[in-house]
Design a protein around this motif. Structure first.
Motif, short mmCIF file in Angstrom:
data_model
loop_
_atom_site.label_atom_id
_atom_site.label_comp_id
_atom_site.label_asym_id
_atom_site.label_seq_id
_atom_site.Cartn_x
_atom_site.Cartn_y
_atom_site.Cartn_z
N ALA A 7 3.18 -1.06 -6.73
CA ALA A 7 1.77 -0.85 -6.44
C ALA A 7 1.25 -1.97 -5.54
N ASP A 8 1.73 -3.20 -5.74
CA ASP A 8 1.33 -4.30 -4.87
C ASP A 8 1.83 -4.08 -3.45
N LEU A 9 3.05 -3.60 -3.32
CA LEU A 9 3.61 -3.34 -2.00
C LEU A 9 2.84 -2.21 -1.32
N ASP A 10 2.48 -1.19 -2.07
CA ASP A 10 1.69 -0.08 -1.53
C ASP A 10 0.36 -0.61 -1.00
N ARG A 11 -0.33 -1.42 -1.79
CA ARG A 11 -1.62 -1.98 -1.36
C ARG A 11 -1.44 -2.88 -0.15
N THR A 12 -0.38 -3.66 -0.12
CA THR A 12 -0.12 -4.55 1.01
C THR A 12 0.13 -3.74 2.27
N THR A 13 0.87 -2.66 2.14
CA THR A 13 1.14 -1.79 3.29
C THR A 13 -0.15 -1.16 3.79
N LEU A 52 7.29 4.15 -3.60
CA LEU A 52 6.11 3.30 -3.45
C LEU A 52 4.84 4.10 -3.25
N PHE A 53 4.99 5.35 -2.86
CA PHE A 53 3.83 6.13 -2.47
C PHE A 53 3.66 7.39 -3.31
N GLY A 54 4.25 7.40 -4.49
CA GLY A 54 4.10 8.56 -5.38
C GLY A 54 2.69 8.66 -5.90
N LYS A 55 2.43 9.74 -6.58
CA LYS A 55 1.10 9.91 -7.18
C LYS A 55 0.85 8.83 -8.19
N LYS A 56 -0.37 8.36 -8.20
CA LYS A 56 -0.78 7.36 -9.18
C LYS A 56 -1.09 8.05 -10.50
N PRO A 57 -0.95 7.34 -11.60
CA PRO A 57 -1.28 7.93 -12.89
C PRO A 57 -2.71 8.45 -12.88
#
Length: 59
Positions: A7-13, A52-57
């Motif tokens: 999730a941190d990597l997703d936000r950073t991207t 890294l980009f799957g659906k969030k809960p």
């Protein structure tokens, strides 16, 4: 910075894409071509790293 949480990597991207768009806008260079290229980068990131980009809960 080492990121262990996907999730941190997703936000950073996402932040990196947003920052790039902002820079292009500030320089007066943001146009349909740049927008298309940033969208392609997002698509390639999702394709290369689907975990890294799957659906969030709850999403």
């Amino acid at each position: 910075m080492l990121l262990h949480n996907p999730a941190d990597l997703d936000r950073t991207t996402q932040r990196g894409i947003r920052d790039a768009r902002s820079i292009y806008q500030q320089e007066g260079l943001y146009d349909a071509y740049i927008r298309q290229q940033l969208q392609e980068l997002i698509r390639l990131n999702k394709q290369s790293h689907p975990e890294l980009f799957g659906k969030k809960p709850g999403g």
